[in-house]
Structure formats: structure tokens, C-alpha cells
Design a protein around this motif. Structure first.
Motif, PDB file in Angstrom:
ATOM      1  N   ALA A  25      13.744  -4.318  -5.920  1.00  0.00           N
ATOM      2  CA  ALA A  25      13.534  -2.865  -5.949  1.00  0.00           C
ATOM      3  C   ALA A  25      12.079  -2.536  -5.619  1.00  0.00           C
ATOM      4  O   ALA A  25      11.801  -1.607  -4.853  1.00  0.00           O
ATOM      5  CB  ALA A  25      13.901  -2.314  -7.326  1.00  0.00           C
ATOM      6  N   ALA A  26      11.166  -3.345  -6.156  1.00  0.00           N
ATOM      7  CA  ALA A  26       9.747  -3.098  -5.892  1.00  0.00           C
ATOM      8  C   ALA A  26       9.435  -3.253  -4.413  1.00  0.00           C
ATOM      9  O   ALA A  26       8.681  -2.458  -3.848  1.00  0.00           O
ATOM     10  CB  ALA A  26       8.898  -4.056  -6.717  1.00  0.00           C
ATOM     11  N   SER A  27      10.049  -4.266  -3.768  1.00  0.00           N
ATOM     12  CA  SER A  27       9.734  -4.453  -2.353  1.00  0.00           C
ATOM     13  C   SER A  27      10.309  -3.303  -1.526  1.00  0.00           C
ATOM     14  O   SER A  27       9.729  -2.930  -0.501  1.00  0.00           O
ATOM     15  CB  SER A  27      10.215  -5.804  -1.839  1.00  0.00           C
ATOM     16  N   LEU A  28      11.408  -2.710  -1.985  1.00  0.00           N
ATOM     17  CA  LEU A  28      11.933  -1.526  -1.293  1.00  0.00           C
ATOM     18  C   LEU A  28      10.921  -0.384  -1.368  1.00  0.00           C
ATOM     19  O   LEU A  28      10.583   0.239  -0.358  1.00  0.00           O
ATOM     20  CB  LEU A  28      13.267  -1.093  -1.921  1.00  0.00           C
ATOM     21  N   VAL A  29      10.395  -0.143  -2.575  1.00  0.00           N
ATOM     22  CA  VAL A  29       9.415   0.930  -2.745  1.00  0.00           C
ATOM     23  C   VAL A  29       8.174   0.661  -1.888  1.00  0.00           C
ATOM     24  O   VAL A  29       7.686   1.545  -1.181  1.00  0.00           O
ATOM     25  CB  VAL A  29       9.028   1.060  -4.234  1.00  0.00           C
ATOM     26  N   LEU A  30       7.728  -0.599  -1.923  1.00  0.00           N
ATOM     27  CA  LEU A  30       6.561  -0.966  -1.116  1.00  0.00           C
ATOM     28  C   LEU A  30       6.780  -0.664   0.360  1.00  0.00           C
ATOM     29  O   LEU A  30       5.926  -0.088   1.028  1.00  0.00           O
ATOM     30  CB  LEU A  30       6.272  -2.458  -1.290  1.00  0.00           C
ATOM     31  N   LEU A  31       7.953  -1.082   0.860  1.00  0.00           N
ATOM     32  CA  LEU A  31       8.270  -0.848   2.268  1.00  0.00           C
ATOM     33  C   LEU A  31       8.222   0.639   2.588  1.00  0.00           C
ATOM     34  O   LEU A  31       7.631   1.063   3.591  1.00  0.00           O
ATOM     35  CB  LEU A  31       9.673  -1.381   2.584  1.00  0.00           C
ATOM     36  N   LEU A  32       8.859   1.432   1.703  1.00  0.00           N
ATOM     37  CA  LEU A  32       8.912   2.884   1.928  1.00  0.00           C
ATOM     38  C   LEU A  32       7.491   3.468   1.962  1.00  0.00           C
ATOM     39  O   LEU A  32       7.127   4.209   2.886  1.00  0.00           O
ATOM     40  CB  LEU A  32       9.723   3.562   0.819  1.00  0.00           C
ATOM     41  N   VAL A  33       6.704   3.095   0.975  1.00  0.00           N
ATOM     42  CA  VAL A  33       5.338   3.631   0.886  1.00  0.00           C
ATOM     43  C   VAL A  33       4.543   3.226   2.124  1.00  0.00           C
ATOM     44  O   VAL A  33       3.863   4.044   2.748  1.00  0.00           O
ATOM     45  CB  VAL A  33       4.646   3.127  -0.400  1.00  0.00           C
ATOM     46  N   PHE A  34       4.697   1.943   2.484  1.00  0.00           N
ATOM     47  CA  PHE A  34       3.954   1.459   3.648  1.00  0.00           C
ATOM     48  C   PHE A  34       4.303   2.266   4.908  1.00  0.00           C
ATOM     49  O   PHE A  34       3.429   2.798   5.592  1.00  0.00           O
ATOM     50  CB  PHE A  34       4.246  -0.019   3.882  1.00  0.00           C
ATOM     51  N   PHE A  35       5.608   2.338   5.203  1.00  0.00           N
ATOM     52  CA  PHE A  35       6.000   3.024   6.437  1.00  0.00           C
ATOM     53  C   PHE A  35       5.601   4.495   6.405  1.00  0.00           C
ATOM     54  O   PHE A  35       5.196   5.069   7.412  1.00  0.00           O
ATOM     55  CB  PHE A  35       7.508   2.888   6.667  1.00  0.00           C
ATOM     56  N   MET A  36       5.741   5.119   5.246  1.00  0.00           N
ATOM     57  CA  MET A  36       5.455   6.548   5.171  1.00  0.00           C
ATOM     58  C   MET A  36       3.953   6.826   5.341  1.00  0.00           C
ATOM     59  O   MET A  36       3.571   7.679   6.130  1.00  0.00           O
ATOM     60  CB  MET A  36       5.956   7.117   3.844  1.00  0.00           C
ATOM     61  N   THR A  37       3.103   6.075   4.610  1.00  0.00           N
ATOM     62  CA  THR A  37       1.666   6.361   4.726  1.00  0.00           C
ATOM     63  C   THR A  37       1.150   5.953   6.099  1.00  0.00           C
ATOM     64  O   THR A  37       0.487   6.730   6.784  1.00  0.00           O
ATOM     65  CB  THR A  37       0.865   5.608   3.643  1.00  0.00           C
TER      66      THR A  37
END
Lengths: 336, 496
Positions: A25-37
Motif C-alpha cells: 500500500a505504501a509503494s502505491l502511495v509513493l508511486l502516486l505522489v511521485f507521478f503527481m508531483t
């Protein structure tokens, strides 16, 4: 094995499992944050439409993954997911375009087609006792050929939102105002699947068959019948995937769909369901689905070329399978 | 005469089992040395130590005057010691000659020299008076001939100490004759042979001396020609029984027959039939391969039967699947509970209701509360030690796992329970708890068929004992008349 040491190792095992889900779950959030920022600052990404894109590419992979989660928990596999979904969509498109049937009938035909393929898989695996890998490899090609034949090798175009029959996109995908109603279907079907897997005999037997099919049979469970049902239910979910695929992409090309099954299976494995059967969860599968969808949409949004996208997703799949094998090995070590 | 093999004071422990405790054997050239004992007596283990398959914990092994300690079967072979296993180590799709010379094929340059391979093999086979074509594909030969090929192969390595483990288990009578002729030829060539078997008549026929083992210990070595079979039997079973056998049957004289089995037939079971009374523990005795588990699986519908009837409470029951059997109130506790009895990756609660989930539903929803109630009732009633109902069965001890299987059938309300080796692999304390549990079930009016290879267990628990050998029922004894000797006598009787 002494009782005491068994309990201790179990606690370790439980911790490991929870930790892993947390990490996923954490890596999903990380991916989302990365792509979005990164996307927002470097490429002026529109966060809202980016999010909707992720949702919309999650729908059909999600339904495929939910369906195959049941099968994988039994210790089986379904390689025909992708082409069966395409076959359903082609039958639906042909029904609408060529046979001039109403859209609602065409959509039902999609569901009927994929359910029949589910029944075929169930028959081959449960009744004829073919290895699931081989049986569904056959069905994969049968579905591909069958769909192309029905469609007369013509690309099937579903109506756009404004056209006659285009209502189905507003019902299943998003309204004219852009409200993503697909998420409602996604949630409803997820809840139904969750209920089936965790609250009914169907689900209990799914785990029992995957954990030890012979012990289940010797407990008087009609394992053949339940296995048959499990493949059929998976077929129904593939049907919904077909409807969402048609709504999302509008055009369905004959002989396509191969490779999609691996995205569905990969999502399940990333979500922590073991390829050797007996354990798994739908919540994990959903996390896996969104990781796949985020990667697909995100890599595209930040301008990674198509060929590199495929390569990177391949790497993630390999990592997921390695994780599954590692998990199996450590579970075996605990057992002995 | 000097012995070629001398094993003394051999000790070997496996986790939880003292497999060999001061075992010994002396083998001489040109002699066939029988090695006999009940299941688990340690015969095969002792020979596997000699052949380099196991390492001994303690003791001495002397081969041809040299003290040895083989680490691998290859070490043993280089000293001429070779063990022929029940499962042959041959490649069925290759020819006889290729099998004999596999791994050291004669070559001409970089190519295989097929001519020489065949010619060498033919010479070996002829020297042994074997009528076998070296160019024949191995799988076309009978099992006996394949065994002879394996022995011939061993001899090409200059093996002169041959160990044969149950060589006749898969052979027909005429094949056995062939094998014995061959063994006598080998004897004449001064080969030393250790012959493991539990077929007494065969030992009488082929061996010169017999060593008897029991519970991992050496009992005695006797000259075959000077010994009666009954003497060998009493040496095999002559242990002191620490627990008194049951003095008399506990079954009420007017107890009704709850199950009648008639003429059960399958490839492994021949015309077996018996009655089971209400409140009875019927022991099913026999040596390994006697067909007891096969019989139980037929009754339970786990394997297809080719003939025979089963009557439950007087009316014929059509049992073609475990589902049918469960419907008739029969529960089966397999000897291999992890493979056939439990889903070890699931919880105690889930396993407890596995055979009766349909009774724990509220509409289409599984009633977890009711399951928890039933499971915790069982945990209390039969004393399953588990930290919680959600504990995975994998993490329980063997005895507690066995109790979970019992719980599964009790929750299903089964009246007839088949316990297949119920105490195998569980420790002494847990054993007596299982016994107590069985007595408790009987007092509640259930009936039990107990398959067991442990003589003391059979005598202590059973009200009546049916004995089988090679798929046939060879005897039936009341507990009042049962002795270890009488059971072993039937267990080695051959019918056919």
C-alpha cells in the motif's frame, strides 16, 4: 514440531504478512505522489484528469483481477482472461453494429459470452481434470479465434457518448458532466466479490480447495462442483471487464487481448495472493490493480516511451513473482 | 569363518524416534541372511546405514575386515556393498544394456560404443544365466526381470554384498521362483546377501540364517533350518507389554450391527467383509501392504470399488464418493492427516466445520459466531490445545492436529469413525489422550474401526480384531483370545 515454537513462528509469519501488505500500500502511495508531483511541476500535469485516467484504466484490469483472485486462491490459474474479455467485447460490438441489436442486449451478450467461457474452463479443469495452465492456454486461443470469427475480423466500434446506444458509457463509465460513475460499479462489484469470498460457503470452499483439495474432498465437499462454479463466477467478472473495456476504449480490435491476462494476474500477485493457492485477499488485489494502473498511466504522463513502459511493467511483474516465491520459501521454512 | 560384514552396537536416532538401539548383524560370504521384524522394527534403517544412505550415530561397521563409515551409497559401492530398493533405480525407456552401463558408457573416441555396450551386457547376463536380451527396452521386462537387471548392474560394479529390501513385494509366484533360483546362483558365486522381508514362508525357503529385530533392537540370529516359524513369530512380537490388554469386549451382548461390509473388491482388496457393532472398537491388523488403508478408503468412497456391498443399520448404502459416506454418517481419519485430513493453512475453526459447513449458515452467509461456538465446544470437549480458534492448524502439535480431525467428524455427528493409524507420529502423552477420547466416543454409542500397526495399541483398544494380509482377510479374533502371536500368525498367512 513443538507446539510452543510453532506459535512463536506463527507470530513472525503474521507480522511478515501484515508488513508486506503495508509495504504494498505504501509503494502505491509513493508511486502516486511521485507521478503527481513530478508530473505537475515538470510537465504541467492536470491532477484531476490524471486521477480519472488511473481510475478508468483500473476498472477493466480490476474486474479481471477480482475474478482471477478466486481461481488463484484455489491453486489454479486462468490465462484466458484477456482474450475472453476481448471476445466478449467483440461479440457485443458485432451484436450492436452488425446484428443491429439494442445496446442492452449487446451488453448482456458480452456477459453471456464470458460466462460461457468460464463454464468451459470450469468443465476442463474441474470435470476433465486438465491442469489449469494448459486448459486455459487452450481457451485463450479458442476465445481469440472465436471472437475474431464472430466479428468477421472487423474492428468493432462502440458508439460514442452522443450516438445512439452511447448511454451505456454514461451508465458504466462517466456522465456527460464527467462524473466518474464507473467507480460506483467498481465498488459494488468489489463488495459483492468480497462478500462472496469472505462470507459465504463459496468463499470458504475456495480457500479449502486451495489449501488442500484432497482433504476437502475427503470431508465430503463436492470439490468438482465448487471448482466449476468458481471458474464460472470468474467468467461473469470478465464480462464486466469487457463492458468497461468497451466503454473506456470504444474500439475493440480482433485478435487482441493477449497479454492483458498477465496484467490481471500480476495485480493479484502484487496484492499478496499466493500463486500456490490457499491464501490471498481481494483488498490486496485492489491495491495491486491500482499499482498496475498508476504505473501505466503515470509512465505515460511523464513521457516515458511506450516500449520502456512495457519494459518497466515487466520488471514489476517479475519482482512480484519473486516476492511470491520468497514468501513461499519462508512459509515452508516456518512449517519445517 | 570370517564375516564379510559385521555391524555392532549401531545407534540411530531420528527426531522423536530411536530407530536403532544396539542393533547388530554378522553376514558371511555365500550366505543368504534374512532380516525380519514388524513394521518399524528398524530392518531397512539398519541396512541403509550399511549401504551409506544413512549415517550411524554410534557403533561400528566392519566390511571385509576394514572399519568403515560410508557417507554416500557410492562409497559403499566402491567396497562392493549395494542395496537393491523396492522402487527400482532404473530408466524404463532405455535398453537393458544402457541401464547397466549408464554413467560409464563404453566409448569410441567421442562417440558411444553401442556394440561394446551390448556385448558387455550380454556377457554379464549370460554369466548369471539370465535369459534377458540386452537390447530389449527395460519397461518391457517383468518386474522380477527388472530387479535381476538391477542386480546384474550392481555385480558389474563388483558388488559382492547385496542387500535386497522386500524384493518380492511386487512379484507373482512364478516370478518369485525365478528370483530365488537367481539368488541361489549368486550364493554359489560367494555373494553375501541380506534379504529383508516379512514373508515368513519365503525366509524359510531362501535364507540360511535369520536375524530378528524388534523396536530397533537386535533380538537373535538363528539357523533357518533349525527353527520353527512360530519361534520366529514369538521373537518378532515378544515384547513385554507395559499396558494390560483389554481383558474382554466392552460391547453389549445385544448391540446391533451398525455396519456390515461384504465382499469388498478392488485391485488391492479381495473379498473383505466384516460386521461392526454399535459401541465397538474393531481393530484392523496387518503388516505393511496388507490392504487395510485401501479397505478403509473403499468403505469411505475415496477410491472406486469394483465389487461388494456396504450396509448401514441393515439397509444397503450406495457409497460412491466421500460425500455419500459422510451422508451415511461415516468419518475417516487418514493415517496421513496433513495430506488427507486437514487444510493446514486454514484455522482450527475452519477445519472443524469443514465437513459440515452447510449447517453453519444464516441464509447464504456463513455464521462465524455459530462456527466459533461449535469449535470452542470441541476444543473444550476433546481438549484441543490451541491459543485461539483462529490459529492455523499448521502450528499445532501432531496430537492436537489429530484431535482437530476428530472434531471435524464429531461436529458432523458421524456415528462410524475410521481411525487409520491414529497415534502415528504423536508423542506418548498425546497417545493416551487419543485413547481416552476413543473410549469416550464409544461410551456415547459411536462405533470405531481402528487400523493400527502397533500391536500393544491393538490389544489395548480393540474389542475384536480383523487381520489382513496382501488384500485378503486372513483372520478374525475376539479380544479374549487375541495374543500377539495369533495376530502375527494371521498377518503372515497367505491366501491364494
Amino acid at each position: 514440531m513443538g507446539g510452543k515454537s510453532g506459535i512463536v513462528t506463527n507470530e513472525v509469519g503474521v507480522k511478515r504478512f501484515d508488513l508486506q501488505k503495508l509495504l504494498t500500500a505504501a509503494s502505491l502511495v509513493l508511486l502516486l505522489v511521485f507521478f503527481m508531483t513530478y508530473g505537475y511541476f515538470a510537465r504541467g500535469l492536470d491532477i484531476a484528469s490524471f486521477s480519472v485516467n488511473i481510475l478508468e484504466s483500473a476498472y477493466y484490469i480490476g474486474f479481471l483481477a477480482i475474478g482471477v483472485t478466486f481461481i488463484i486462491i484455489t491453486g489454479g490459474i486462468d490465462l484466458s482472461l484477456g482474450t475472453v474479455m476481448m471476445c466478449g467485447a467483440l461479440v457485443g460490438g458485432t451484436a450492436f453494429n452488425t446484428w443491429h441489436l439494442p445496446m442492452v442486449v449487446s451488453l448482456i451478450l458480452i456477459l453471456v459470452t464470458t460466462t460461457l467461457f468460464g463454464l468451459l474452463n470450469g468443465f476442463l479443469v474441474a470435470r476433465l481434470k486438465l491442469p489449469p495452465f494448459i486448459a486455459t492456454l487452450g481457451t485463450m486461443m479458442i476465445a481469440q479465434g472465436f471472437g475474431a470469427t464472430i466479428a468477421n475480423v472487423q474492428t468493432q466500434r462502440f458508439p460514442t457518448m452522443a450516438d445512439e446506444g452511447g448511454w451505456f458509457k454514461q451508465v458504466f463509465l462517466r456522465t456527460q458532466d464527467g462524473v466518474p460513475v464507473g467507480i460506483i460499479w467498481f465498488l459494488v462489484l468489489f463488495v459483492i466479490a468480497f462478500f462472496l469470498l469472505n462470507k459465504t460457503r463459496f468463499g470458504k470452499y475456495t480457500f479449502a480447495i486451495g489449501s488442500n483439495a484432497e482433504a476437502a474432498r475427503l470431508s465430503g465437499i463436492n470439490t468438482q462442483r465448487w471448482l466449476f462454479l468458481i471458474y464460472m463466477v470468474s467468467g461473469i467478472f470478465i464480462g464486466f471487464a469487457g463492458i468497461l473495456y468497451a466503454a473506456t476504449f470504444t474500439t475493440v480490435i480482433p485478435m487482441g487481448g493477449a497479454g492483458l491476462e498477465l496484467q490481471g494476474i500480476a495485480a493479484v500477485v502484487i496484492g499478496g495472493t499466493s500463486l500456490s493457492g490457499g491464501s490471498g485477499s481481494l483488498s490486496g488485489t485492489i491495491i495491486g490493480v491500482f499499482i498496475m494502473a498508476t504505473l501505466k498511466v503515470g509512465l505515460m504522463a511523464v513521457g516515458i516511451p511506450q516500449q520502456l513502459q512495457t519494459l518497466l511493467i515487466g520488471v514489476v511483474v517479475v519482482l512480484a513473482v519473486m516476492m511470491d516465491i520468497y514468501r513461499q520459501n519462508s512459509a515452508n521454512r516456518i512449517k519445517s | 569363518m570370517e564375516s564379510v560384514v559385521s555391524m555392532r552396537k549401531i545407534q540411530k536416532r531420528f527426531p522423536g524416534v530411536h530407530a536403532l538401539d544396539d542393533a547388530q548383524i554378522e553376514v558371511y560370504q555365500g550366505q543368504v541372511h534374512g532380516l525380519i521384524g514388524e513394521n518399524g522394527a528398524g530392518k531397512s534403517t539398519l541396512m541403509k546405514v550399511l549401504a551409506g544412505i544413512y549415517e550411524k550415530d554410534d557403533g561400528s561397521v566392519v566390511v571385509k575386515g576394514q572399519s568403515v563409515s560410508y557417507k554416500t551409497p557410492t562409497d559403499a559401492l566402491s567396497d562392493g556393498v549395494c542395496m537393491i530398493h523396492q522402487e527400482l533405480n532404473l530408466l524404463p525407456h532405455l535398453t537393458v544394456a544402457d541401464n547397466i552401463y549408464i554413467g560409464r558408457e563404453p566409448k569410441k573416441g567421442i562417440f558411444l560404443d553401442k556394440k561394446k555396450t551390448v556385448a558387455d551386457a550380454r556377457a554379464v547376463l549370460e554369466s548369471l544365466n539370465l535369459d534377458i536380451d540386452p537390447e530389449e527396452q527395460l519397461s518391457r521386462l517383468s518386474v522380477a526381470k527388472q530387479q535381476m537387471v538391477e542386480i546384474a548392474k550392481a555385480l558389474t560394479y563388483d558388488a559382492d554384498i547385496l542387500i535386497m529390501d522386500e524384493p518380492t513385494a511386487a512379484l507373482t509366484d512364478s516370478e518369485i521362483e525365478d528370483l530365488f533360483r537367481f539368488i541361489n546362483d549368486l550364493k554359489a558365486k560367494n555373494v553375501a546377501i541380506v534379504y529383508i522381508s516379512h514373508r515368513l514362508e519365503e525366509l524359510k525357503k531362501i535364507t540360511d540364517v535369520v536375524t530378528v529385530m524388534r523396536d530397533g533392537q537386535y533380538i537373535d540370529t538363528v539357523k533357518t533350518s533349525e527353527t520353527e516359524l512360530s519361534q520366529i513369530i514369538s521373537m518378532m512380537v515378544g515384547r513385554t507389554i507395559y499396558v494390560e490388554p483389554k481383558a474382554h469386549s466392552m460391547v453389549a451382548p445385544d448391540a446391533p450391527v451398525v455396519m456390515r461390509v461384504e465382499d469388498l473388491e478392488s485391485p488391492d482388496v479381495h473379498g473383505v467383509g466384516f460386521d461392526l457393532y454399535r459401541g465397538e472398537i474393531l481393530g484392523l491388523a496387518g503388516l505393511m501392504g496388507a490392504g487395510r488403508t485401501e479397505t478403509a478408503r473403499l468403505i469411505f468412497g475415496a477410491d472406486p470399488k469394483t465389487g461388494g456391498q456396504i450396509y448401514i443399520n441393515g439397509s444397503e448404502a450406495r457409497i460412491n464418493s466421500p460425500m455419500d459416506a459422510v451422508g451415511c454418517g461415516i468419518g475417516y481419519l487418514s493415517e496421513d492427516r496433513k495430506t488427507f485430513g486437514l487444510a493446514v493453512g486454514l484455522s482450527v475453526a475452519d477445519n472443524t466445520v469443514m465437513a459440515s459447513l452447510e449447517n453453519y449458515m444464516r441464509g447464504i452467509v456463513v455464521d462465524e459466531g455459530k462456527i466459533a461456538d461449535a469449535a470452542s465446544d470441541m476444543v473444550d470437549k476433546i481438549g484441543i490445545k490451541t491459543p485461539s480458534l483462529r490459529q492455523l492448524v499448521r502450528n499445532l502439535s501432531g496430537g492436537n492436529q489429530q484431535k482437530v480431525v476428530v472434531a471435524k467428524w464429531l461436529v458432523r455427528n458421524c456415528d462410524i469413525l475410521i481411525f487409520d493409524e491414529p497415534t502415528r507420529g504423536i508423542d506418548v502423552g498425546a497417545k493416551s489422550e487419543i485413547y481416552k477420547l476413543m473410549s469416550q466416543l464409544i461410551s456415547e454409542g459411536k462405533s470405531i474401526i481402528m487400523i493400527s500397526s502397533e500391536m500393544p495399541e491393538l490389544l489395548r483398544m480393540s474389542d475384536r480384531i480383523v487381520v489382513m494380509n496382501e488384500g485378503f482377510k486372513t483372520g478374525e479374533v475376539k479380544i479374549e483370545e487375541a495374543t500377539q502371536e495369533s495376530i502375527m500368525h494371521y498377518a503372515t498367512t497367505r491366501i491364494h
